[in-house]
Write an enzyme that holds these catalytic residues in place. Structure first.
Site, PDB file in Angstrom:
ATOM      1  N   SER A 157       3.750 -20.550   6.919  1.00  8.46           N
ATOM      2  CA  SER A 157       4.500 -22.125   7.245  1.00  8.46           C
ATOM      3  C   SER A 157       3.552 -23.028   7.247  1.00  8.46           C
ATOM      4  O   SER A 157       2.416 -22.288   6.385  1.00  8.46           O
ATOM      5  CB  SER A 157       5.375 -21.530   8.444  1.00  8.46           C
ATOM      6  OG  SER A 157       6.275 -22.775   9.020  1.00  8.46           O
ATOM      7  N   ASN A 158       3.678 -23.989   7.940  1.00  8.73           N
ATOM      8  CA  ASN A 158       2.081 -24.842   8.462  1.00  8.73           C
ATOM      9  C   ASN A 158       2.429 -25.166   9.800  1.00  8.73           C
ATOM     10  O   ASN A 158       2.678 -24.821  10.864  1.00  8.73           O
ATOM     11  CB  ASN A 158       2.500 -25.529   6.865  1.00  8.73           C
ATOM     12  CG  ASN A 158       4.018 -26.729   7.346  1.00  8.73           C
ATOM     13  OD1 ASN A 158       3.809 -26.830   8.420  1.00  8.73           O
ATOM     14  ND2 ASN A 158       4.714 -26.251   6.425  1.00  8.73           N
TER      15      ASN A 158
END
Ligand code: CTP
Length: 397
Positions: free
Chosen positions: A208-209
């Site tokens: 993810s980020n």
């Protein structure tokens, strides 16, 4: 500057058990910059002390038409000066008096003496709430333009549970903001995406980020305050803003499906940080360290569905992209705007302190397809949302 800054609000408190919660509403309104004049009915004074409101509000509590020799007609002065009258909590009695226009006390006289918007927050026991008389009174006053903040289901006085519990203070404040905001997006559908997508490596791990969805949520909240119907497609657990329809997704592919299933959006704001790469072949079982060496995780590109939205954009729709950059902010963002056929792009330099992922603040450049650029210096994300929607609303015409 928020919608409440400098606004004069008459806070009418009537005699329900929930009157104590109006203290918190009062505090929040003052904190948001409003000038709050509390008015309490006799019933309210049986429930909470006037001193508490006087201490937190901008003016001492008023309770009677006749208690201040220096202001012989307080109701007209307050009614004329008010930007909004909020009745919180509102008993069945005050709702009935608003319907019939019965000037029974200082609060009712003030409501009759104002041309400002009136917001009413009913709170009562379920049996009272469900009375046809109460519901009919609410219908009538709503049709006349009074905003109703629906009560919630939950614990009531005396240990009962049911419908009729006063809306949460944050919900009440959101309705007040909405009533004070011009509804330039009324009748429009605004679709917003928010958060970083989560691309599975195996059943328990994701790539993810750092996106927390705050900017997308602020756009959704602002769009609702401006009268729009709002759909928020989100990857984060944060509760959705008041009034907003929420669709939960995880991956870029989920988000694409959710966005493409909506075909009537007037404005699309793609604030989500959609993953550019995902594991090509996610494992269907948890990868174990006892399996041997650390696994290689081959990646593949995700589909950039903002490009599709740009290709298929219906006439009249305004398409807004975001660009998180660390160098050549305007150059990179302009290239994205052209490549994705956007109407505008909101570019932020996420290498700067206070900007982008996770912060409550942002600094952006709003770039339009005609090349014009507007710099929005560091401010809270709601302010950025306001400026983005100002530009988008202008484009809608
Ligand atoms: N976006 C999208 N689908 C993707 C990737 C991005 O719809 N698979 C959207 C984002 O929601 C954002 C815009 O495209 O509104 C720009 O995203 P960004 O990650 O900044 O740019 P990229 O196009 O991915 O370019 P780069 O990775 O080269 O910066």
């Amino acid at each position: 500057m928020g919608a409440l800054t400098g606004k004069r609000i008459v806070l009418g408190v009537t005699g329900g058990i929930a009157a104590y919660k109006a203290v918190e509403v009062c505090r929040r309104l003052v904190e948001a910059g409003a000038h709050v004049q509390p008015v309490m009915t006799d019933g309210a004074l049986e429930m909470v002390g006037a001193t508490t409101f006087s201490a937190l509000a901008s003016e001492p509590v008023k309770t009677s038409l006749f208690d201040d020799p220096e202001t012989p007609i307080p109701h007209t002065r307050m009614g004329q000066a008010a930007d909004l009258v909020l009745v919180c909590p509102a008993t069945a009695r005050i709702i009935s008096d608003i319907r019939t226009g019965r000037s029974a006390d200082l609060l009712m006289s003030t409501i009759l003496a104002t041309r400002a918007p009136v917001v009413v927050c009913p709170a009562m026991h379920t049996e009272m709430w469900e009375q046809p008389a109460v519901q009919e009174n609410l219908d009538v006053i709503e049709r006349r333009g009074v905003s109703i903040v629906p009560p919630e289901r939950g614990r009531l006085a005396g240990g009962d549970t049911g419908d009729g519990r006063l809306a949460d203070p944050a919900t009440v404040v959101a309705h007040v903001e909405r009533a004070l905001t011009e509804h330039d997006l009324a009748g429009r559908h605004v679709l917003v995406t928010a958060g970083g997508t989560r691309e599975p490596i195996d059943p328990v791990r994701v790539i993810s980020n750092k996106s927390t969805g705050k900017q997308g949520y602020a756009v959704a909240a602002e769009a609702w305050a401006r009268g729009a119907r709002v759909t928020l497609v989100t990857t984060v657990e944060t509760p959705e803003p008041v009034g907003v329809h929420r669709v939960d997704v995880q991956t870029a592919a989920d988000m694409q499906r959710a966005v493409e299933s909506i075909d009537d959006a007037d404005i699309i704001v793609m604030a989500a940080a959609v993953a550019d790469f995902r594991p090509a072949d996610p494992a269907d079982h948890k990868l174990k360290k006892t399996d041997g060496a650390a696994p290689e995780i081959p990646l593949e590109k995700t589909h950039d569905f903002l490009v599709d939205l740009g290709e298929k954009k219906p006439d009249g729709q305004v398409l807004v992209g975001f660009a998180a950059e660390t160098d050549d902010l305007v150059g990179n963002a302009r290239a994205k705007l052209e490549r994705k056929k956007l109407d505008l792009i909101v570019a932020n330099d996420v290498s700067q302190p206070g900007v982008g992922f996770g912060y409550d603040t942002n600094e952006v450049v709003i770039i339009q397809a005609d090349g014009s650029c507007e710099h929005v210096p560091l401010t809270d994300k709601r302010d950025v949302a306001r400026r983005v929607l100002d530009t988008a609303a202008n484009k809608l015409g």
